[in-house]
Design a protein around this motif. Structure first.
Motif, PDB file in Angstrom:
ATOM      1  N   ALA A  99      21.049   5.602  70.451  1.00  0.00           N
ATOM      2  CA  ALA A  99      19.880   5.812  71.759  1.00  0.00           C
ATOM      3  C   ALA A  99      20.017   4.535  71.838  1.00  0.00           C
ATOM      4  CB  ALA A  99      19.115   6.655  71.748  1.00  0.00           C
ATOM      5  N   VAL A 100      20.314   4.104  73.602  1.00  0.00           N
ATOM      6  CA  VAL A 100      20.263   2.935  73.927  1.00  0.00           C
ATOM      7  C   VAL A 100      19.269   2.698  74.460  1.00  0.00           C
ATOM      8  CG1 VAL A 100      20.915   1.285  76.259  1.00  0.00           C
ATOM      9  CG2 VAL A 100      22.974   2.865  75.503  1.00  0.00           C
ATOM     10  N   VAL A 101      18.325   1.500  74.035  1.00  0.00           N
ATOM     11  CA  VAL A 101      16.499   1.198  74.666  1.00  0.00           C
ATOM     12  C   VAL A 101      16.964  -0.187  74.701  1.00  0.00           C
ATOM     13  CG1 VAL A 101      16.317   3.272  72.740  1.00  0.00           C
ATOM     14  CG2 VAL A 101      16.793   1.165  71.742  1.00  0.00           C
ATOM     15  N   GLY A 113      26.881   9.983  74.830  1.00  0.00           N
ATOM     16  CA  GLY A 113      26.686  10.428  73.344  1.00  0.00           C
ATOM     17  C   GLY A 113      25.478   9.771  73.183  1.00  0.00           C
ATOM     18  N   PHE A 114      25.287   7.898  73.701  1.00  0.00           N
ATOM     19  CA  PHE A 114      24.165   6.897  73.432  1.00  0.00           C
ATOM     20  C   PHE A 114      23.451   7.126  74.544  1.00  0.00           C
ATOM     21  CE2 PHE A 114      27.993   5.830  71.658  1.00  0.00           C
ATOM     22  CZ  PHE A 114      27.856   5.594  70.714  1.00  0.00           C
ATOM     23  N   TRP A 115      22.702   8.040  75.616  1.00  0.00           N
ATOM     24  CA  TRP A 115      21.604   8.332  76.483  1.00  0.00           C
ATOM     25  C   TRP A 115      21.360   9.574  75.919  1.00  0.00           C
ATOM     26  CZ3 TRP A 115      20.068  11.525  79.827  1.00  0.00           C
ATOM     27  CH2 TRP A 115      18.717  11.255  80.972  1.00  0.00           C
ATOM     28  N   SER A 116      19.815   8.540  75.880  1.00  0.00           N
ATOM     29  CA  SER A 116      19.077  10.511  75.652  1.00  0.00           C
ATOM     30  C   SER A 116      18.033   9.578  76.677  1.00  0.00           C
ATOM     31  CB  SER A 116      18.047   9.829  74.241  1.00  0.00           C
ATOM     32  OG  SER A 116      16.789  10.407  73.783  1.00  0.00           O
ATOM     33  N   ALA A 117      17.852  11.336  76.844  1.00  0.00           N
ATOM     34  CA  ALA A 117      16.715  11.192  78.359  1.00  0.00           C
ATOM     35  C   ALA A 117      14.633  10.910  77.440  1.00  0.00           C
ATOM     36  CB  ALA A 117      16.131  12.404  78.453  1.00  0.00           C
ATOM     37  N   GLU A 118      14.434  10.858  76.343  1.00  0.00           N
ATOM     38  CA  GLU A 118      13.756  11.049  75.709  1.00  0.00           C
ATOM     39  C   GLU A 118      13.239   9.157  75.391  1.00  0.00           C
ATOM     40  OE1 GLU A 118      15.749  13.395  74.574  1.00  0.00           O
ATOM     41  OE2 GLU A 118      14.576  14.692  75.377  1.00  0.00           O
ATOM     42  N   ARG A 119      14.779   8.431  75.494  1.00  0.00           N
ATOM     43  CA  ARG A 119      14.195   7.462  74.911  1.00  0.00           C
ATOM     44  C   ARG A 119      15.467   6.189  75.142  1.00  0.00           C
ATOM     45  NH1 ARG A 119      17.012   7.504  68.986  1.00  0.00           N
ATOM     46  NH2 ARG A 119      16.559   5.138  69.033  1.00  0.00           N
ATOM     47  N   SER A 120      16.005   6.445  76.528  1.00  0.00           N
ATOM     48  CA  SER A 120      16.659   5.579  76.872  1.00  0.00           C
ATOM     49  C   SER A 120      16.193   5.445  78.493  1.00  0.00           C
ATOM     50  CB  SER A 120      17.993   6.254  76.975  1.00  0.00           C
ATOM     51  OG  SER A 120      19.122   6.495  76.210  1.00  0.00           O
ATOM     52  N   PRO A 132      13.431   4.107  79.538  1.00  0.00           N
ATOM     53  CA  PRO A 132      12.768   3.049  80.451  1.00  0.00           C
ATOM     54  C   PRO A 132      13.242   2.213  80.902  1.00  0.00           C
ATOM     55  CG  PRO A 132      12.300   3.902  77.942  1.00  0.00           C
ATOM     56  CD  PRO A 132      12.547   5.080  79.029  1.00  0.00           C
ATOM     57  N   VAL A 133      14.468   2.398  80.335  1.00  0.00           N
ATOM     58  CA  VAL A 133      15.620   0.685  80.291  1.00  0.00           C
ATOM     59  C   VAL A 133      16.455   1.562  81.758  1.00  0.00           C
ATOM     60  CG1 VAL A 133      17.102   1.527  78.477  1.00  0.00           C
ATOM     61  CG2 VAL A 133      17.272  -0.757  79.510  1.00  0.00           C
ATOM     62  N   TYR A 134      17.277   2.848  81.400  1.00  0.00           N
ATOM     63  CA  TYR A 134      18.434   3.557  82.217  1.00  0.00           C
ATOM     64  C   TYR A 134      17.409   4.555  82.896  1.00  0.00           C
ATOM     65  CZ  TYR A 134      21.712  -0.187  80.983  1.00  0.00           C
ATOM     66  OH  TYR A 134      22.025  -1.832  80.305  1.00  0.00           O
ATOM     67  N   PRO A 135      16.943   4.801  83.701  1.00  0.00           N
ATOM     68  CA  PRO A 135      16.573   6.222  83.908  1.00  0.00           C
ATOM     69  C   PRO A 135      17.417   7.280  84.221  1.00  0.00           C
ATOM     70  CG  PRO A 135      15.084   4.348  85.576  1.00  0.00           C
ATOM     71  CD  PRO A 135      16.266   4.074  84.000  1.00  0.00           C
ATOM     72  N   ASP A 136      18.797   6.835  84.543  1.00  0.00           N
ATOM     73  CA  ASP A 136      19.885   7.955  84.789  1.00  0.00           C
ATOM     74  C   ASP A 136      20.827   7.259  84.103  1.00  0.00           C
ATOM     75  OD1 ASP A 136      20.498   9.718  87.093  1.00  0.00           O
ATOM     76  OD2 ASP A 136      21.565   8.920  86.454  1.00  0.00           O
ATOM     77  N   PRO A 137      21.372   8.686  83.587  1.00  0.00           N
ATOM     78  CA  PRO A 137      22.393   8.627  82.835  1.00  0.00           C
ATOM     79  C   PRO A 137      23.798   7.795  83.451  1.00  0.00           C
ATOM     80  CG  PRO A 137      22.781  10.606  82.974  1.00  0.00           C
ATOM     81  CD  PRO A 137      21.255   9.665  83.622  1.00  0.00           C
ATOM     82  N   PHE A 189      26.570   4.474  82.567  1.00  0.00           N
ATOM     83  CA  PHE A 189      27.832   4.409  82.721  1.00  0.00           C
ATOM     84  C   PHE A 189      28.047   3.237  83.812  1.00  0.00           C
ATOM     85  CE2 PHE A 189      27.251   9.085  82.475  1.00  0.00           C
ATOM     86  CZ  PHE A 189      27.564   9.131  80.765  1.00  0.00           C
ATOM     87  N   GLY A 190      27.389   3.175  84.884  1.00  0.00           N
ATOM     88  CA  GLY A 190      27.450   1.959  85.554  1.00  0.00           C
ATOM     89  C   GLY A 190      27.679   0.106  85.118  1.00  0.00           C
ATOM     90  N   ALA A 191      26.579   0.067  84.386  1.00  0.00           N
ATOM     91  CA  ALA A 191      27.053  -0.654  83.437  1.00  0.00           C
ATOM     92  C   ALA A 191      27.238  -1.810  82.796  1.00  0.00           C
ATOM     93  CB  ALA A 191      25.345  -1.207  82.565  1.00  0.00           C
ATOM     94  N   TRP A 192      27.945  -0.643  81.881  1.00  0.00           N
ATOM     95  CA  TRP A 192      29.293  -0.410  80.930  1.00  0.00           C
ATOM     96  C   TRP A 192      30.682  -0.339  82.049  1.00  0.00           C
ATOM     97  CZ3 TRP A 192      32.110  -2.389  77.358  1.00  0.00           C
ATOM     98  CH2 TRP A 192      33.257  -2.022  77.322  1.00  0.00           C
TER      99      TRP A 192
END
Length: 365
Positions: free
Chosen positions: A105-107, A144-151, A153-158, A162-165
């Motif tokens: 996951a992206v953290v 597949g790398f965005w997690s509602a539990e883990r991501s 804090p840095v990306y509140p919304d998936p 996607f916008g960052a990439w």
């Protein structure tokens, strides 16, 4: 940006030759220098190029010989992703379905990684006179790398992720354009698998809205296609791993929304190699200024399609879109992931590429 008519092309990856596979293992273990490894890579690229040229394809790429996955440059932005192999759950090792369980996951914020397309393009443009394309992964492949539990804090919304990439990928495309590249293909299995109801439910379960994927997701893809100086094609693939797939379903649910939502895309490359693809009726929604490439030749089956049968399929498609706007290709790459190459040998791969070019020539006659 429109380009000259393309009738026949490969999608992206070709089978890695044994000498490259051996060199990759030696390089990873420290038994081969970078200089020696690059020599082997160059040889593999040359072989991929010569095969496409010999077949007579209109546009060529490097067979993704310098990659281990079609989305290596995306994975390079996610710490730990390149060193991790996601477990695959498969119904069959030949012809069935598969699912990916990715615990990475992206953290932390993603950062620019190596722009592998630059090496691919600069080398290839000096080795051929044919038009060259570079393939890139869709902005939404990070789903597949965005997690509602883990991501969060840095990306509140998936879609923040996607916008960052998208921003990073746009800079990579702009770098390619500055070097003279005029053709980029966006590979978007993230979008195409949504033809399958099960896949839609799984995406919603991840906390990623399917409706937003078809609106905001298309907007992100289209923002890349709007890059000045480059013609962008969009490949809608339903999964490709050891002759297996991730999704089944026709494009009727998806095509109209995607066509309307990506007005800057020049060409759409769609799978139509078997019954999983549905019929050609969704092509009626294709805007008049766009082209379609029919993926009629399977990279998953170790048998060569007859030219007559393929021509009949083109005739079917021509009921919905002008024949002049139709191109042909394999349905996907032959080895989208190096470890998951399809169950097709080099000789059959060559035969299929020659058949694509033969079919393309018939379309021009």
């Amino acid at each position: 940006m429109s380009t000259s008519t393309v009738r026949g092309q490969a999608i992206g990856s070709l089978l890695r030759p044994d000498h490259l596979v051996s060199a990759q293992a030696a390089f990873r273990s420290g038994r081969m220098s970078t200089a020696d490894f690059k020599t082997v890579e160059d040889r593999a690229v040359d072989e991929a190029l010569r095969l496409q040229e010999a077949a007579g394809l209109d546009v060529v790429n490097d067979g993704e010989m310098r990659r281990t996955s079609f989305m290596d440059h995306l994975l390079a932005t996610v710490p730990g992703a390149l060193g991790h192999e996601a477990p695959i759950e498969a119904d069959s090792e030949s012809g069935g379905a598969y699912a990916v369980d990715n615990p990475i996951a992206v953290v932390e914020p993603i950062v620019a990684g190596r722009n592998i397309g630059v090496e691919e393009y600069v080398y290839l443009r000096g080795r051929t006179r044919r038009p060259v394309k570079v393939t890139v992964p869709s902005p939404l492949m990070l789903y597949g790398f965005w997690s509602a539990e883990r991501s969060t804090p840095v990306y509140p919304d998936p879609f923040d992720l996607f916008g960052a990439w998208t921003a990073l990928l746009r800079s990579q495309i702009e770098e390619l354009v500055a070097l003279g590249c005029t053709r980029v293909q966006i590979d978007a299995p993230d979008m195409a698998v949504l033809v399958d109801e099960d896949q839609r439910q799984q995406r919603e379960a991840l906390g990623i809205s399917v409706e937003r994927t078809l609106t905001e997701g298309c907007e992100l893809i289209d923002s890349l296609a709007a890059t000045p100086g480059v013609s962008v094609s969009l490949h809608l693939c339903k999964g490709n791993f050891r002759s297996m797939w991730a999704a089944s379903g026709g494009y009727d649910w998806l095509a109209k929304r995607v066509f309307a939502g990506t007005p800057h895309v020049d060409t759409y490359l769609l799978e139509f190699d078997d019954e999983r693809s549905g019929d050609f009726a969704p092509l009626a929604a294709l805007p008049e200024d766009k082209r379609i490439t029919l993926g009629l030749v399977s990279t998953k089956r170790d048998e060569l399609e007859s030219l007559d049968a393929l021509l009949a399929r083109v005739d079917e498609a021509a009921q919905y879109v002008d024949r002049e706007r139709i191109g042909v290709s394999p349905q996907c790459g032959f080895a989208s992931v190096a470890a998951g190459a399809n169950r097709v040998g080099p000789a059959m791969q060559a035969a299929k590429l020659f058949r694509v070019a033969e079919l393309a020539a018939e379309l021009q006659s």
